[in-house]
Scaffold this motif. Sequence first.
Motif, PDB file in Angstrom:
ATOM      1  N   LYS A  19       7.527  15.239   0.747  1.00 35.55           N
ATOM      2  CA  LYS A  19       7.086  14.667  -0.537  1.00 35.55           C
ATOM      3  C   LYS A  19       7.442  13.186  -0.652  1.00 35.55           C
ATOM      4  CE  LYS A  19       6.985  18.956  -3.205  1.00 35.55           C
ATOM      5  NZ  LYS A  19       7.674  19.813  -4.189  1.00 35.55           N
ATOM      6  N   THR A  20       8.577  12.783  -0.073  1.00 37.59           N
ATOM      7  CA  THR A  20       8.970  11.368  -0.151  1.00 37.59           C
ATOM      8  C   THR A  20       8.079  10.485   0.727  1.00 37.59           C
ATOM      9  OG1 THR A  20      10.560  11.489   1.684  1.00 37.59           O
ATOM     10  CG2 THR A  20      11.383  12.016  -0.526  1.00 37.59           C
ATOM     11  N   ILE A  22       4.686  10.981   1.148  1.00 34.59           N
ATOM     12  CA  ILE A  22       3.286  10.984   0.729  1.00 34.59           C
ATOM     13  C   ILE A  22       2.851   9.607   0.226  1.00 34.59           C
ATOM     14  CG2 ILE A  22       1.635  11.899  -0.950  1.00 34.59           C
ATOM     15  CD1 ILE A  22       3.154  14.568  -0.815  1.00 34.59           C
ATOM     16  N   CYS A  23       3.629   9.008  -0.681  1.00 37.87           N
ATOM     17  CA  CYS A  23       3.239   7.709  -1.264  1.00 37.87           C
ATOM     18  C   CYS A  23       3.146   6.592  -0.231  1.00 37.87           C
ATOM     19  CB  CYS A  23       4.196   7.318  -2.393  1.00 37.87           C
ATOM     20  SG  CYS A  23       3.866   8.250  -3.898  1.00 37.87           S
ATOM     21  N   PRO A  24       4.166   6.397   0.626  1.00 38.68           N
ATOM     22  CA  PRO A  24       4.035   5.345   1.630  1.00 38.68           C
ATOM     23  C   PRO A  24       2.887   5.588   2.604  1.00 38.68           C
ATOM     24  CG  PRO A  24       6.100   6.570   1.937  1.00 38.68           C
ATOM     25  CD  PRO A  24       5.538   6.969   0.614  1.00 38.68           C
ATOM     26  N   MET A  25       2.628   6.859   2.936  1.00 38.61           N
ATOM     27  CA  MET A  25       1.508   7.140   3.840  1.00 38.61           C
ATOM     28  C   MET A  25       0.178   6.858   3.145  1.00 38.61           C
ATOM     29  SD  MET A  25       0.643  10.377   6.252  1.00 38.61           S
ATOM     30  CE  MET A  25      -1.045  10.791   6.734  1.00 38.61           C
ATOM     31  N   ARG A  26       0.076   7.239   1.879  1.00 32.52           N
ATOM     32  CA  ARG A  26      -1.162   6.971   1.130  1.00 32.52           C
ATOM     33  C   ARG A  26      -1.419   5.468   1.044  1.00 32.52           C
ATOM     34  NH1 ARG A  26      -4.529   9.737  -1.746  1.00 32.52           N
ATOM     35  NH2 ARG A  26      -3.304  11.664  -1.898  1.00 32.52           N
ATOM     36  N   ALA A  27      -0.376   4.691   0.803  1.00 35.35           N
ATOM     37  CA  ALA A  27      -0.525   3.229   0.722  1.00 35.35           C
ATOM     38  C   ALA A  27      -1.031   2.665   2.047  1.00 35.35           C
ATOM     39  CB  ALA A  27       0.808   2.590   0.350  1.00 35.35           C
ATOM     40  N   LEU A  28      -0.486   3.176   3.155  1.00 33.69           N
ATOM     41  CA  LEU A  28      -0.901   2.717   4.485  1.00 33.69           C
ATOM     42  C   LEU A  28      -2.350   3.106   4.766  1.00 33.69           C
ATOM     43  CD1 LEU A  28       0.073   1.348   7.102  1.00 33.69           C
ATOM     44  CD2 LEU A  28       0.863   3.590   7.904  1.00 33.69           C
ATOM     45  N   LEU A  29      -2.727   4.310   4.383  1.00 32.99           N
ATOM     46  CA  LEU A  29      -4.100   4.786   4.582  1.00 32.99           C
ATOM     47  C   LEU A  29      -5.112   3.936   3.813  1.00 32.99           C
ATOM     48  CD1 LEU A  29      -3.612   8.662   4.290  1.00 32.99           C
ATOM     49  CD2 LEU A  29      -4.405   7.449   6.325  1.00 32.99           C
ATOM     50  N   GLU A  30      -4.815   3.724   2.512  1.00 34.79           N
ATOM     51  CA  GLU A  30      -5.767   3.024   1.648  1.00 34.79           C
ATOM     52  C   GLU A  30      -5.911   1.545   2.036  1.00 34.79           C
ATOM     53  OE1 GLU A  30      -4.951   3.817  -2.475  1.00 34.79           O
ATOM     54  OE2 GLU A  30      -5.031   5.991  -2.175  1.00 34.79           O
ATOM     55  N   LYS A  31      -4.861   1.018   2.620  1.00 28.73           N
ATOM     56  CA  LYS A  31      -4.908  -0.369   3.091  1.00 28.73           C
ATOM     57  C   LYS A  31      -5.906  -0.487   4.254  1.00 28.73           C
ATOM     58  CE  LYS A  31      -1.806  -4.029   4.771  1.00 28.73           C
ATOM     59  NZ  LYS A  31      -0.413  -4.324   5.197  1.00 28.73           N
TER      60      LYS A  31
END
Length: 244
Positions: A19-20, A22-31
């Motif tokens: 869960k910790t 998810i946010c950094p991975m989502r940021a990397l993906l969307e970039k």
Amino acid sequence: MESRETQEENNRRSDVVEKTKICPMRALLEKQDPSSKEVDDLMIRRFLRARDLDIEKASAMLLKYLKWRQVFVPNGSISQSEISNEIAQNKMFLQGSDKKGRPITVVLGAKHFQNKVEEFKRFVVYGLDKICSRMPPGQEKFVAIGDLEGWGYANSDIRGYLAALSILQDYYPERLEKMFLVHAPHLFMTVWKIIYPFIDNKTRKKIVFVENKKLKSTLLEEIDESQIPDIYGGQLPLVPIQDS
């Protein structure tokens, strides 16, 4: 061997760590790919697990999946008209669920005959998409029974097997819970030795060869009798994948 309590505690810790990330991975993906905003947290977590929670490796894997999906399934789904030769072989079925609600698919190896590999790959995606659509809320995995009764060299299709394996491992990670291989003839093991090196370690742990005399008792450990296919002594008739 880990006790059940230890295993549950490890699962809880892994869940917190996931869960910790998810946010950094989502940021990397969307970039790297703005269209990845459509990806839900459950998918991100599956790709994270497939790459041992390594954000960069999991992101690269998921981005590869998104690009592949846009090219290989441009309409969002595979239509039956695109896989008519594969459907005609009547080799894949989908019915019932195991004790945890995971859908059960049965594949009859002796009904598979080599076809154009691109159509077979589309058939594999059609089947996996259909299976995933049958998963109830909170369930992300399925159980497969690969039945090799009557399998012979006429059914051997190493190119097709490796293509299916690649699709499962690269684009549907953490979807397979377990694959039971039943009625495997000695002849099949020569092909298995060729395929085995291409199976990743996570997938290898999910594949179980079942002895004929232990077939029903092995299935009963995971599946209620009412949900076991009738050809294995259960109560459920097989339902062709296209009719399920």
